[in-house]
Write an enzyme that holds these catalytic residues in place. Sequence first.
Site, PDB file in Angstrom:
ATOM      1  N   ASP A  80      -4.171 -41.853  -2.767  1.00 41.71           N
ATOM      2  CA  ASP A  80      -3.865 -43.192  -2.220  1.00 41.71           C
ATOM      3  C   ASP A  80      -2.542 -43.214  -1.461  1.00 41.71           C
ATOM      4  OD1 ASP A  80      -4.325 -45.865  -1.735  1.00 41.71           O
ATOM      5  OD2 ASP A  80      -3.466 -46.530  -3.646  1.00 41.71           O
TER       6      ASP A  80
ATOM      7  N   ASN B 286     -14.491 -49.327  -0.870  1.00 41.77           N
ATOM      8  CA  ASN B 286     -13.831 -49.039   0.408  1.00 41.77           C
ATOM      9  C   ASN B 286     -14.693 -49.409   1.625  1.00 41.77           C
ATOM     10  OD1 ASN B 286     -12.032 -46.163  -0.883  1.00 41.77           O
ATOM     11  ND2 ASN B 286     -11.256 -48.222  -0.522  1.00 41.77           N
TER      12      ASN B 286
HETATM   13  C1  IPE Z   1      -8.528 -46.117  -4.462  1.00 44.27           C
HETATM   14  O1  IPE Z   1      -7.612 -46.551  -3.517  1.00 44.27           O
HETATM   15  C2  IPE Z   1      -9.625 -45.370  -3.797  1.00 44.27           C
HETATM   16  C3  IPE Z   1      -9.258 -44.115  -3.145  1.00 44.27           C
HETATM   17  C4  IPE Z   1      -8.066 -43.586  -3.095  1.00 44.27           C
HETATM   18  C5  IPE Z   1     -10.319 -43.411  -2.527  1.00 44.27           C
HETATM   19  P1  IPE Z   1      -7.682 -48.027  -2.891  1.00 44.27           P
HETATM   20  O2  IPE Z   1      -6.569 -48.111  -1.920  1.00 44.27           O
HETATM   21  O3  IPE Z   1      -9.048 -48.278  -2.389  1.00 44.27           O
HETATM   22  O4  IPE Z   1      -7.440 -48.933  -4.162  1.00 44.27           O
HETATM   23  P2  IPE Z   1      -6.834 -50.392  -4.286  1.00 44.27           P
HETATM   24  O5  IPE Z   1      -7.600 -51.262  -3.330  1.00 44.27           O
HETATM   25  O6  IPE Z   1      -5.396 -50.302  -3.913  1.00 44.27           O
HETATM   26  O7  IPE Z   1      -7.017 -50.759  -5.721  1.00 44.27           O
HETATM   27  C1  IPE Z   2      -6.353 -43.906   0.411  1.00 43.45           C
HETATM   28  O1  IPE Z   2      -5.348 -44.446   1.217  1.00 43.45           O
HETATM   29  C2  IPE Z   2      -7.574 -43.537   1.184  1.00 43.45           C
HETATM   30  C3  IPE Z   2      -8.750 -44.374   0.909  1.00 43.45           C
HETATM   31  C4  IPE Z   2      -8.796 -45.344   0.055  1.00 43.45           C
HETATM   32  C5  IPE Z   2      -9.939 -44.093   1.667  1.00 43.45           C
HETATM   33  P1  IPE Z   2      -5.356 -45.968   1.637  1.00 43.45           P
HETATM   34  O2  IPE Z   2      -6.110 -46.090   2.912  1.00 43.45           O
HETATM   35  O3  IPE Z   2      -5.822 -46.829   0.542  1.00 43.45           O
HETATM   36  O4  IPE Z   2      -3.807 -46.201   1.921  1.00 43.45           O
HETATM   37  P2  IPE Z   2      -2.980 -47.497   1.547  1.00 43.45           P
HETATM   38  O5  IPE Z   2      -3.171 -47.722   0.070  1.00 43.45           O
HETATM   39  O6  IPE Z   2      -3.524 -48.609   2.374  1.00 43.45           O
HETATM   40  O7  IPE Z   2      -1.578 -47.135   1.884  1.00 43.45           O
HETATM   41 MG    MG Z   3      -4.894 -47.714  -1.014  1.00 46.29          MG
END
Ligand code: IPE
Ligand code: IPE
Ligand code: MG
Length: 250
Positions: free
Chosen positions: A28, A76
């Site tokens: 993340d 997602n």
């Molecule tokens: C969790 O991250 C899923 C992945 C890293 C693939 P998210 O960014 O989707 O989670 P939330 O929305 O912050 O809980």
């Molecule tokens: C994790 O990074 C990747 C996925 C969830 C696909 P994020 O895209 O959630 O990055 P932040 O949390 O917005 O910084």
């Molecule tokens: Mg995220």
Amino acid sequence: MKLFGKKEAQAGQLDLTRLPRHIALIMDGNGRWAKKRGLPRTAGHAAGAETFRRVATYCKTIGIEYLTVYAFSTENWQRPADEVKAIMDILEKYLQEAIETMERDRVKMKFFGDISFLSQKLRTLIAETEKISSRFDGVQVNMCVNYGGRDEIVRAAREYAEEYKATGVPLTEDLFSRYLFSAGLPDPDLIIRPSGEMRISNFLLWQSAYSEFYFTDVLWPDFNARALDRALIAYQHRDRRFGGIKEREK
Ligand code: IPE
Ligand code: IPE
Ligand code: MG
């Protein structure tokens, strides 16, 4: 990537003889990493894919048996269509390259999640990746794509219900776990979440019952061998009791 030799690892108090068998990682912070640099979120996802490649190699080098990574959750899909497409394109490119270098890297790959929602091309690449790497031993990487812990439990329950109709076999925890994507694997010893968020976000809900959690503010694209070592050192200071009491207190 800087690899830590045995000596340096010892200096940092990492005991290479007491590593977790199974590490799970919530990759993340890609979007925030990109934003900080004035780049589009997709640049963060591309950087995150490279980080994954390096961290998986490091895990193989130090002798981790299982690495489960959260790449795309069932939630997602709520993101803008162009971001979802960019993530899928990066995954496609990643798998194409992985297939080319597989004989050299010898990292076994599996996929957790409902891949039926992915493009035909991705599904073919996934099947090919799993087939080639099934011959390898050493580290096994489980990549979670369109994965959700609740979804995993619901599909396991449905499958068990079918078996029950046919056989009447009673449900136990052990039997149930055989319907999960993680069938046959040890539960994760350590779950790492970078990016400063302290939540599970629907990851490995069943399997995390007794996992140790490690949170860090490092954003996933900045995560590296040193950051992993820090998590491992923290893990080695934990006292895992599994509901019991310490040996010496008995
Ligand atoms: C969790 O991250 C899923 C992945 C890293 C693939 P998210 O960014 O989707 O989670 P939330 O929305 O912050 O809980
Ligand atoms: C994790 O990074 C990747 C996925 C969830 C696909 P994020 O895209 O959630 O990055 P932040 O949390 O917005 O910084
Ligand atoms: Mg995220």
